[in-house]
Design a protein around this motif. Sequence first.
Motif, PDB file in Angstrom:
ATOM      1  N   GLU A 112       0.766  94.799 117.818  1.00 34.64           N
ATOM      2  CA  GLU A 112      -0.066  94.915 119.027  1.00 34.64           C
ATOM      3  C   GLU A 112      -1.337  95.700 118.731  1.00 34.64           C
ATOM      4  O   GLU A 112      -2.420  95.344 119.221  1.00 34.64           O
ATOM      5  N   PHE A 113      -1.229  96.744 117.923  1.00 35.42           N
ATOM      6  CA  PHE A 113      -2.423  97.514 117.567  1.00 35.42           C
ATOM      7  C   PHE A 113      -3.450  96.641 116.859  1.00 35.42           C
ATOM      8  O   PHE A 113      -4.630  96.619 117.218  1.00 35.42           O
TER       9      PHE A 113
ATOM     10  N   ASN B  28      -9.053  91.606 118.839  1.00 29.76           N
ATOM     11  CA  ASN B  28      -9.548  91.032 120.094  1.00 29.76           C
ATOM     12  C   ASN B  28     -10.751  91.812 120.627  1.00 29.76           C
ATOM     13  O   ASN B  28     -11.648  91.225 121.229  1.00 29.76           O
ATOM     14  N   PHE B  29     -10.777  93.119 120.392  1.00 30.91           N
ATOM     15  CA  PHE B  29     -11.950  93.902 120.785  1.00 30.91           C
ATOM     16  C   PHE B  29     -13.172  93.435 119.985  1.00 30.91           C
ATOM     17  O   PHE B  29     -14.255  93.234 120.551  1.00 30.91           O
TER      18      PHE B  29
ATOM     19  N   PRO C  50      -1.007 101.132 122.193  1.00 28.24           N
ATOM     20  CA  PRO C  50      -0.168 100.000 121.766  1.00 28.24           C
ATOM     21  C   PRO C  50       1.277 100.452 121.562  1.00 28.24           C
ATOM     22  O   PRO C  50       1.556 101.643 121.376  1.00 28.24           O
TER      23      PRO C  50
ATOM     24  N   ASP D  21      -9.749 105.621 121.896  1.00 27.94           N
ATOM     25  CA  ASP D  21      -8.576 106.103 122.630  1.00 27.94           C
ATOM     26  C   ASP D  21      -8.933 107.311 123.485  1.00 27.94           C
ATOM     27  O   ASP D  21      -8.309 107.565 124.511  1.00 27.94           O
TER      28      ASP D  21
ATOM     29  N   ARG E 248      -3.796  93.377 116.825  1.00 31.74           N
ATOM     30  CA  ARG E 248      -4.351  92.345 117.708  1.00 31.74           C
ATOM     31  C   ARG E 248      -5.307  92.934 118.728  1.00 31.74           C
ATOM     32  O   ARG E 248      -6.315  92.303 119.077  1.00 31.74           O
ATOM     33  N   ASN E 249      -5.015  94.133 119.209  1.00 33.24           N
ATOM     34  CA  ASN E 249      -5.955  94.799 120.113  1.00 33.24           C
ATOM     35  C   ASN E 249      -7.288  95.040 119.422  1.00 33.24           C
ATOM     36  O   ASN E 249      -8.362  94.811 119.999  1.00 33.24           O
ATOM     37  N   GLN E 250      -7.226  95.514 118.172  1.00 37.07           N
ATOM     38  CA  GLN E 250      -8.456  95.773 117.419  1.00 37.07           C
ATOM     39  C   GLN E 250      -9.249  94.486 117.212  1.00 37.07           C
ATOM     40  O   GLN E 250     -10.464  94.438 117.428  1.00 37.07           O
TER      41      GLN E 250
ATOM     42  N   ARG F 237      -7.103 104.959 127.559  1.00 33.60           N
ATOM     43  CA  ARG F 237      -6.645 103.584 127.734  1.00 33.60           C
ATOM     44  C   ARG F 237      -5.184 103.505 127.299  1.00 33.60           C
ATOM     45  O   ARG F 237      -4.697 104.385 126.578  1.00 33.60           O
TER      46      ARG F 237
ATOM     47  N   CYS G  81      -7.500 107.585 116.685  1.00 34.63           N
ATOM     48  CA  CYS G  81      -6.691 106.807 117.612  1.00 34.63           C
ATOM     49  C   CYS G  81      -5.211 106.945 117.266  1.00 34.63           C
ATOM     50  O   CYS G  81      -4.852 107.442 116.199  1.00 34.63           O
TER      51      CYS G  81
ATOM     52  N   GLN H  66     -12.971 100.434 119.507  1.00 33.87           N
ATOM     53  CA  GLN H  66     -12.302 100.953 120.690  1.00 33.87           C
ATOM     54  C   GLN H  66     -12.180 102.472 120.575  1.00 33.87           C
ATOM     55  O   GLN H  66     -12.125 103.018 119.474  1.00 33.87           O
TER      56      GLN H  66
END
Length: 394
Positions: free
Chosen positions: A164-165, A171-172, A159, A76, A167-169, A156, A245, A74
């Motif tokens: 949350e950070f 899930n990406f 987090p 930022d 899980r975002n990573q 974007r 990021c 991802q």
Amino acid sequence: MTRAAMSLVTKALVMGWTLYAGRLAEGKPMPMGNHNINRRAVAKGRLIRKILRLDHARAVKIRAPIDGALKFDQRDWTSEETLLKALGCLPHMQGHIAQLLFDTPSRSVYEFAEGSVLEDKRPSGERLYRRQLDGIERLFGLIVSVRRADLPAPSRPLPSSATEFLRNQANFTLHEVYESDRFRRYRALFEELGVLPDRVREYVQGLPELHNRPLAFVHGDLHRRNVVVGPGGSGVVLLDWELACFADPLYELATHLWLMNYPASQRPEVIKRWKRAVSGVNREFTRGADADLPVYEGYKRVQSLITDVIRGAERLEKGEGALDRDAHTVVRLMREAPMELALSRLPSHDEVVRIYREWADPTTSRWWKTGKSPVHLLTKMKGVPGESAVPALA
């Protein structure tokens, strides 16, 4: 001439010079990364020096993005140049980044960081000397000292917590890489290797809650090829900020340990130095670090496995790769994968080579590139619905 017209003329001059300088003998190629081509050139002419605001002839780095480069992380900030302009205004970062001198739509010109790339002095797996570790520790502290208010607006939403950070990573990696239509032709390759979709999804969905550390600015790619040690060991410059990021600060340490490949005997000292550096900025940055570091390192191993399987296949398609080396990397990453990934098998080096060759062979790869797995076809042919044709680990 209007200011807008002058700007266009100036950009055209710089773009023309970068094209010309890149073809000269002095336009020396530099190690190429995954996303950019870099060349070293010397800005000599009075006009180009005036545009670049250089008071004398000096070396610069010309950087051009690689068209169609695969992206596995991802971002930022979609523009590294915009980020570097902001970082270049911060007094504590000056001398530790290569200043952006000029930016055009297709090329950028940077200061050339004089010194030695750390990897050339101490290759992967080797211990760093104390003075080199001092430089790394200083970078840890300088980076997390950058405040959110000092940074340009991100591209974007950021987090709100460490959990949350992470899980975002993850899930990406799952949705935008492993399951993405961009990489559809690699799906059956993953399955034949034993990196099965259900197991990857279960791993991502099962990631635990992390301790509630404050978020911070991180470089995200702090490794030996991105660190330049100044002449005589004085000072360090950190290159390539495109993966920077606003994140859990522990992510910086986990990524650094994974990419640096320190000897096991030096790892505790690096962790101790990271804690000392970041706690000097905010003591809360190290909260729960010992418990959460293995979680991040497990994720980095999963991400690297997925990334390197694809990169190896892409190199094979283009005829650019060394298949034995890529197979060795895949075997190592599979053996180092976290238990939670529950790989269905651990193929040998020769098996990985065979799987890649069959995948790339135009006479046998038609079903692979449709995204349909030969494993699934064999299962259907045998009439055993739902039973995998790949042997499970004992």
